[in-house]
Structure formats: C-alpha cells, structure tokens
Enzyme design. Sequence first.
Site, short mmCIF file in Angstrom:
data_model
loop_
_atom_site.label_atom_id
_atom_site.label_comp_id
_atom_site.label_asym_id
_atom_site.label_seq_id
_atom_site.Cartn_x
_atom_site.Cartn_y
_atom_site.Cartn_z
N LYS A 18 0.83 -1.22 0.00
CA LYS A 18 0.00 0.00 0.00
C LYS A 18 0.86 1.27 0.00
O LYS A 18 0.71 2.15 -0.84
CB LYS A 18 -0.93 0.02 1.24
CG LYS A 18 -1.87 -1.18 1.32
CD LYS A 18 -2.80 -1.10 2.52
CE LYS A 18 -2.14 -1.32 3.87
NZ LYS A 18 -1.57 -2.67 4.07
N ARG A 94 -10.91 0.16 8.24
CA ARG A 94 -10.61 -1.26 8.42
C ARG A 94 -11.74 -2.00 9.12
O ARG A 94 -11.56 -3.13 9.56
CB ARG A 94 -9.34 -1.43 9.26
CG ARG A 94 -8.12 -1.03 8.49
CD ARG A 94 -6.85 -1.48 9.17
NE ARG A 94 -5.78 -0.65 8.69
CZ ARG A 94 -4.57 -1.08 8.41
NH1 ARG A 94 -4.25 -2.33 8.58
NH2 ARG A 94 -3.67 -0.25 7.97
N ARG A 129 11.66 -5.18 5.14
CA ARG A 129 11.31 -3.75 4.97
C ARG A 129 12.19 -2.86 5.85
O ARG A 129 12.47 -3.16 7.00
CB ARG A 129 9.85 -3.50 5.35
CG ARG A 129 9.56 -1.99 5.42
CD ARG A 129 8.13 -1.62 5.45
NE ARG A 129 7.35 -2.40 6.36
CZ ARG A 129 6.02 -2.43 6.35
NH1 ARG A 129 5.37 -1.72 5.47
NH2 ARG A 129 5.38 -3.16 7.21
N ARG A 158 10.42 -0.96 11.57
CA ARG A 158 9.22 -0.73 12.39
C ARG A 158 9.13 -1.72 13.54
O ARG A 158 9.50 -2.87 13.38
CB ARG A 158 7.98 -0.87 11.50
CG ARG A 158 7.36 0.46 11.15
CD ARG A 158 6.35 0.34 10.07
NE ARG A 158 5.23 -0.55 10.40
CZ ARG A 158 4.17 -0.70 9.61
NH1 ARG A 158 4.11 -0.04 8.47
NH2 ARG A 158 3.20 -1.51 9.94
N ARG A 169 -1.07 -9.40 12.69
CA ARG A 169 -1.67 -8.34 11.85
C ARG A 169 -2.50 -8.96 10.72
O ARG A 169 -3.57 -8.45 10.38
CB ARG A 169 -0.57 -7.43 11.29
CG ARG A 169 -0.04 -6.44 12.32
CD ARG A 169 1.39 -6.00 12.04
NE ARG A 169 1.57 -5.34 10.76
CZ ARG A 169 2.76 -5.16 10.20
NH1 ARG A 169 3.87 -5.56 10.80
NH2 ARG A 169 2.85 -4.55 9.04
P1 AP5 Z 1 4.72 -1.50 1.96
O1 AP5 Z 1 4.41 -0.69 0.76
O2 AP5 Z 1 5.42 -0.85 3.10
O3 AP5 Z 1 3.40 -2.30 2.45
P2 AP5 Z 1 2.08 -1.79 3.18
O4 AP5 Z 1 0.93 -2.51 2.54
O5 AP5 Z 1 2.04 -0.31 3.23
O6 AP5 Z 1 2.33 -2.47 4.58
P3 AP5 Z 1 2.06 -2.02 6.08
O7 AP5 Z 1 2.82 -3.03 6.90
O8 AP5 Z 1 2.34 -0.60 6.30
O9 AP5 Z 1 0.55 -2.34 6.26
P4 AP5 Z 1 -0.18 -2.59 7.60
O10 AP5 Z 1 -1.57 -2.54 7.14
O11 AP5 Z 1 0.24 -3.82 8.29
O12 AP5 Z 1 0.35 -1.43 8.53
P5 AP5 Z 1 -0.22 0.02 8.91
O13 AP5 Z 1 0.93 0.90 9.08
O14 AP5 Z 1 -1.30 0.42 8.01
O15 AP5 Z 1 5.59 -2.76 1.46
C1 AP5 Z 1 6.10 -3.71 2.35
C2 AP5 Z 1 7.53 -4.12 1.91
O16 AP5 Z 1 7.46 -4.80 0.67
C3 AP5 Z 1 8.47 -2.93 1.68
O17 AP5 Z 1 9.75 -3.28 2.11
C4 AP5 Z 1 8.44 -2.71 0.15
O18 AP5 Z 1 9.66 -2.18 -0.33
C5 AP5 Z 1 8.20 -4.12 -0.34
N1 AP5 Z 1 7.37 -4.14 -1.54
C6 AP5 Z 1 6.26 -3.38 -1.80
N2 AP5 Z 1 5.73 -3.69 -2.99
C7 AP5 Z 1 6.52 -4.68 -3.51
C8 AP5 Z 1 6.47 -5.44 -4.72
N3 AP5 Z 1 5.51 -5.23 -5.63
N4 AP5 Z 1 7.42 -6.40 -4.90
C9 AP5 Z 1 8.40 -6.62 -3.97
N5 AP5 Z 1 8.49 -5.92 -2.80
C10 AP5 Z 1 7.55 -4.98 -2.57
O19 AP5 Z 1 -0.88 -0.30 10.34
C11 AP5 Z 1 -0.07 -0.63 11.45
C12 AP5 Z 1 -0.94 -0.83 12.69
O20 AP5 Z 1 -1.63 0.39 13.01
C13 AP5 Z 1 -2.05 -1.88 12.55
O21 AP5 Z 1 -1.57 -3.17 12.86
C14 AP5 Z 1 -3.07 -1.38 13.59
O22 AP5 Z 1 -2.69 -1.74 14.90
C15 AP5 Z 1 -2.95 0.14 13.46
N6 AP5 Z 1 -3.92 0.70 12.49
C16 AP5 Z 1 -3.65 1.16 11.24
N7 AP5 Z 1 -4.79 1.58 10.63
C17 AP5 Z 1 -5.80 1.37 11.51
C18 AP5 Z 1 -7.21 1.58 11.47
N8 AP5 Z 1 -7.81 2.07 10.39
N9 AP5 Z 1 -7.92 1.24 12.57
C19 AP5 Z 1 -7.35 0.75 13.68
N10 AP5 Z 1 -6.02 0.51 13.78
C20 AP5 Z 1 -5.24 0.82 12.71
#
Ligand code: AP5
Length: 222
Positions: A18, A94, A129, A158, A169
């Site tokens: 994402k 979410r 990552r 992270r 997660r």
């Molecule tokens: P990356 O682009 O960083 O992936 P991402 O989908 O953004 O992953 P996140 O881990 O940020 O998602 P998440 O939903 O777990 O975490 P969030 O911060 O939202 O890519 C990942 C890796 O792969 C990178 O190293 C990249 O280089 C590589 N990559 C990318 N694309 C690639 C490709 N095509 N090929 C090869 N490699 C690739 O949430 C964190 C926490 O916050 C949650 O667990 C929850 O506790 C809380 N939270 C967040 N939102 C909410 C909400 N709405 N409500 C309640 N709690 C929430």
Amino acid sequence: TKPQLMKIMISGAPASGKGTQCELITKKYGLVHIAAGDLLRAEVAAGSENGKRAKEYMEKGELVPNEIVVMMVKDRLLQPDSQENGWLLDGYPRSSSQAKALEDLGIHPDLFILLDVPEEILVDRVVGRRLDPVTGRIYHLKYSPPETEEIASRLTQRFDDTEEKVKLRLQTHNQNVEDVLSIYKDVTVKINGSAPKEDVFVQIDTALAGLHEQKKATLASV
Ligand code: AP5
C-alpha cells in the site's frame, strides 16, 4: 471535496504494498496521502496519551480503538490540502464502523483499490522492509534496496515488523476485510500485487487514468 478531484482508498494485507504504491500514485496524481498507520506512528513517537494507548494495540497487531483512530483520520481528511487536491486514504477504513463514520460525513471514494498478495509473500516483505527516517521512503533489503551507502546506514525498522507480529496483523486483516469490501464493492478494483512494484503500478495507473478522464468528461458536460 470538489467533484472533479479524485478520492481514492487503498487496502490490502500487511506489507501488500500500500505505502509503496501510494508513493507512486501521489508522485503522478498529486493527491494527499493519508495513512492511518503513519498518523498513529506519529502519535506514538510524540509520546502522547493516545500514542501510548495506540502502541499497546499495534504491538499485538490489533485494531486501535475507534475513539483514537476515527477523529485522527477525519481531521486529516477535512484539512484544506486534502479538500483542494483530492486524497488517497491508506489503511482506513478497516471495519464497518470506521466506514460508517465516513459515510455519516458524506465521504465516499471514487475507487477502492484492493491489493491482492498471497500470504506466503507477505512475511518476506515485512522482515526485509526498512524505512528512511529522513525522506520517509520505504525500502526493502532485497526488492527495493537503498540507492546509496549513506541512506543504507540510516535505515530503521518498524517495531511491528517481525514474523510473529505480522501473523497477528494478518489475522486481524482477515477478520475484517470482508466487512469493508462489502461496503465498497461497487467501486472496488482488485489488483494483483505480487508482481514487481512498477508492474503493480501500471495496473493501478490504468484504473486511475480511466477515472481521471471520466471526471474531466463529466466536468466538461456540465
Ligand atoms: P509496503 O508498501 O510498506 O506495504 P504496506 O501494505 O504499506 O504495509 P504495512 O505493513 O504498512 O501495512 P499494515 O496494514 O500492516 O500497517 P499500517 O501501518 O497500516 O511494502 C512492504 C515491503 O514490501 C516494503 O519493504 C516494500 O519495499 C516491499 N514491496 C512493496 N511492494 C513490492 C512489490 N511489488 N514487490 C516486492 N516488494 C515490494 O498499520 C499498522 C498498525 O496500526 C495496525 O496493525 C493497527 O494496529 C494500526 N492501524 C492502522 N490503521 C488502523 C485503522 N484504520 N484502525 C485501527 N487501527 C489501525
């Protein structure tokens, strides 16, 4: 938000790409990127009461309670830059209650992008990552390595990027994804996210370019 502006949501499992796709989308389309996870991590880093509470849930891979997340995202969406440039909402909503909070404000996306990536790829993406604290850019040791030694030496990881935590997660994601999808199914586009990031972007760009043209045409006909 003015009708000609794009309102986009992007969702997908942890590490489905994402944030990476949001970097590419904002560069081309100039939308304001609003990431729920980034807003929460900023709150954690600031050491506020909300941040301390949020961290307890993030460490367990669970959803942070609505009373913390909902206001945070709403405030950001209603700021002038989001209203003037259009927005790209990442990792929100979410749950059906979070989606409802947006519907109550009359906020509905033009497009809901769902990144589809098989689970066996996700762990590998998470553990490799790294983040650049200076530019905010996302790297991967294998798939998207840093361009220079200087960047490599300052990369951080992270606190929830371990194999154990990504499994939690993922469990949370799997419990909630259907509820959210059912709300946005009329505007959902499912993208194969397992290809290299440039190829994933080509698919997203096709959908966004189509929407952009459609908006221009509607505006011209008024
Ligand atoms: P990356 O682009 O960083 O992936 P991402 O989908 O953004 O992953 P996140 O881990 O940020 O998602 P998440 O939903 O777990 O975490 P969030 O911060 O939202 O890519 C990942 C890796 O792969 C990178 O190293 C990249 O280089 C590589 N990559 C990318 N694309 C690639 C490709 N095509 N090929 C090869 N490699 C690739 O949430 C964190 C926490 O916050 C949650 O667990 C929850 O506790 C809380 N939270 C967040 N939102 C909410 C909400 N709405 N409500 C309640 N709690 C929430």
